[in-house]
Design an enzyme around this catalytic site. Sequence first.
Site, PDB file in Angstrom:
ATOM      1  N   ASN A   9       0.873  -1.175   0.000  1.00  9.12           N
ATOM      2  CA  ASN A   9       0.000   0.000   0.000  1.00  9.12           C
ATOM      3  C   ASN A   9       0.908   1.223   0.000  1.00  9.12           C
ATOM      4  OD1 ASN A   9      -1.750   2.078   0.498  1.00  9.12           O
ATOM      5  ND2 ASN A   9      -2.404   1.367   2.523  1.00  9.12           N
ATOM      6  N   LYS A  11       0.190   4.248  -0.309  1.00  2.01           N
ATOM      7  CA  LYS A  11      -0.439   5.435   0.295  1.00  2.01           C
ATOM      8  C   LYS A  11      -0.199   6.666  -0.610  1.00  2.01           C
ATOM      9  CE  LYS A  11      -0.189   3.149   4.725  1.00  2.01           C
ATOM     10  NZ  LYS A  11      -0.065   3.220   6.168  1.00  2.01           N
ATOM     11  N   HIS A  94      -9.443   1.019   4.999  1.00  4.64           N
ATOM     12  CA  HIS A  94      -8.164   1.247   5.681  1.00  4.64           C
ATOM     13  C   HIS A  94      -8.383   2.174   6.875  1.00  4.64           C
ATOM     14  CE1 HIS A  94      -4.079   2.458   6.529  1.00  4.64           C
ATOM     15  NE2 HIS A  94      -3.697   1.365   5.880  1.00  4.64           N
ATOM     16  N   GLU A  96      -6.771   4.564   7.954  1.00  6.75           N
ATOM     17  CA  GLU A  96      -6.571   5.992   7.678  1.00  6.75           C
ATOM     18  C   GLU A  96      -7.820   6.603   7.055  1.00  6.75           C
ATOM     19  OE1 GLU A  96      -2.884   5.456   5.570  1.00  6.75           O
ATOM     20  OE2 GLU A  96      -1.915   4.926   7.464  1.00  6.75           O
ATOM     21  N   GLU A 166      -5.095  -4.937  10.669  1.00  7.30           N
ATOM     22  CA  GLU A 166      -4.102  -3.884  10.844  1.00  7.30           C
ATOM     23  C   GLU A 166      -4.405  -3.135  12.135  1.00  7.30           C
ATOM     24  OE1 GLU A 166      -2.169  -2.763   6.819  1.00  7.30           O
ATOM     25  OE2 GLU A 166      -3.837  -1.406   7.177  1.00  7.30           O
ATOM     26  N   GLY A 172       2.670   2.463  10.867  1.00  7.32           N
ATOM     27  CA  GLY A 172       3.589   3.588  10.702  1.00  7.32           C
ATOM     28  C   GLY A 172       4.270   4.010  11.992  1.00  7.32           C
ATOM     29  N   SER A 212       3.707  -1.960  10.392  1.00 11.20           N
ATOM     30  CA  SER A 212       5.158  -1.978  10.626  1.00 11.20           C
ATOM     31  C   SER A 212       5.818  -3.311  10.285  1.00 11.20           C
ATOM     32  CB  SER A 212       5.479  -1.553  12.071  1.00 11.20           C
ATOM     33  OG  SER A 212       5.031  -0.228  12.299  1.00 11.20           O
TER      34      SER A 212
HETATM   35  P1  13P Z   1       3.152   0.502   7.724  1.00 12.49           P
HETATM   36  O1  13P Z   1       3.682  -0.783   7.126  1.00 12.49           O
HETATM   37  O2  13P Z   1       3.851   1.722   7.211  1.00 12.49           O
HETATM   38  O3  13P Z   1       3.061   0.432   9.215  1.00 12.49           O
HETATM   39  O4  13P Z   1       1.644   0.649   7.184  1.00 12.49           O
HETATM   40  C1  13P Z   1       0.799  -0.434   7.263  1.00 12.49           C
HETATM   41  C2  13P Z   1      -0.427  -0.125   6.486  1.00 12.49           C
HETATM   42  O5  13P Z   1      -1.199   0.733   6.855  1.00 12.49           O
HETATM   43  C3  13P Z   1      -0.666  -0.865   5.240  1.00 12.49           C
HETATM   44  O6  13P Z   1      -1.947  -0.637   4.750  1.00 12.49           O
END
Ligand code: 13P
Length: 250
Positions: A9, A11, A94, A96, A166, A172, A212
């Site tokens: 992803n 982003k 997601h 976010e 997740e 992150g 992560s």
């Molecule tokens: P990170 O791997 O940067 O922690 O993000 C995970 C994520 O949100 C994948 O969709």
Amino acid sequence: MRRPLVAGNWKMNGTRSSVAALVDGIKAGIDGVTAEVVVCPAYVFLDQVRAALAGGPIGLGAQDVCDRDEGAFTGEVSGPMLAESGCNWVIVGHSERRQYYAESDALVAAKFAAARRAGLTPILCVGETLEEREAGRTEQVVERQLAAVAEHNGAAAFAEGVIAYEPVWAIGTGKTASPEQAQAVHAFVRDWLRARAGAAVAEAVRILYGGSVKGANAAELFAQPDIDGGLIGGASLKAEEFLTICRAAA
Ligand code: 13P
């Protein structure tokens, strides 16, 4: 047997040139990877990445989809548009999107349906915040998120999707869930699927871990019996690191 799946992803990252370099780097090292591999660039790079991946084994996904198929929904992108752009996959729900854009469980469930209407495989994200985990509500939150999708689509629809667990506190932050913490939630999700959709669906659906994941911790996560691969954020922006994660999913 469930074939492992690793999805990147990306982003809201990248430029046309950095995306070109990233795809080239992943393509150069993909031989010998047995896991299914998917990348999810920002909408504006889909066509570029589709062209770069053409004829190869790497799948293309988007990071979100509108719950409607067409019309006056300024700024949105529909499932049919994504399908026409070469996507086979799309992330829905997601954290976010849930956190920063107030996406409700019901909207996420409608997006899951929109993805299926367009022939896209939805990657449904679920997971709890730190506050929810500390309050002992992890399973309750994940169950609520899954139930909304089942109510809208029917539980059998999970057979046509992928679930990504997740934990919000691990995204992150560099704080990965331990393999045991992740496995416990994955097993809970699979048990829930077994109860709601039957054993065949529960055994077939791939449940990814995200939060992560790095080259250094991927193998021990993927070794857990109910972890079928990963949804990778930051580490998917570096070709070598992403390939190390892909190779760990064997
Ligand atoms: P990170 O791997 O940067 O922690 O993000 C995970 C994520 O949100 C994948 O969709």
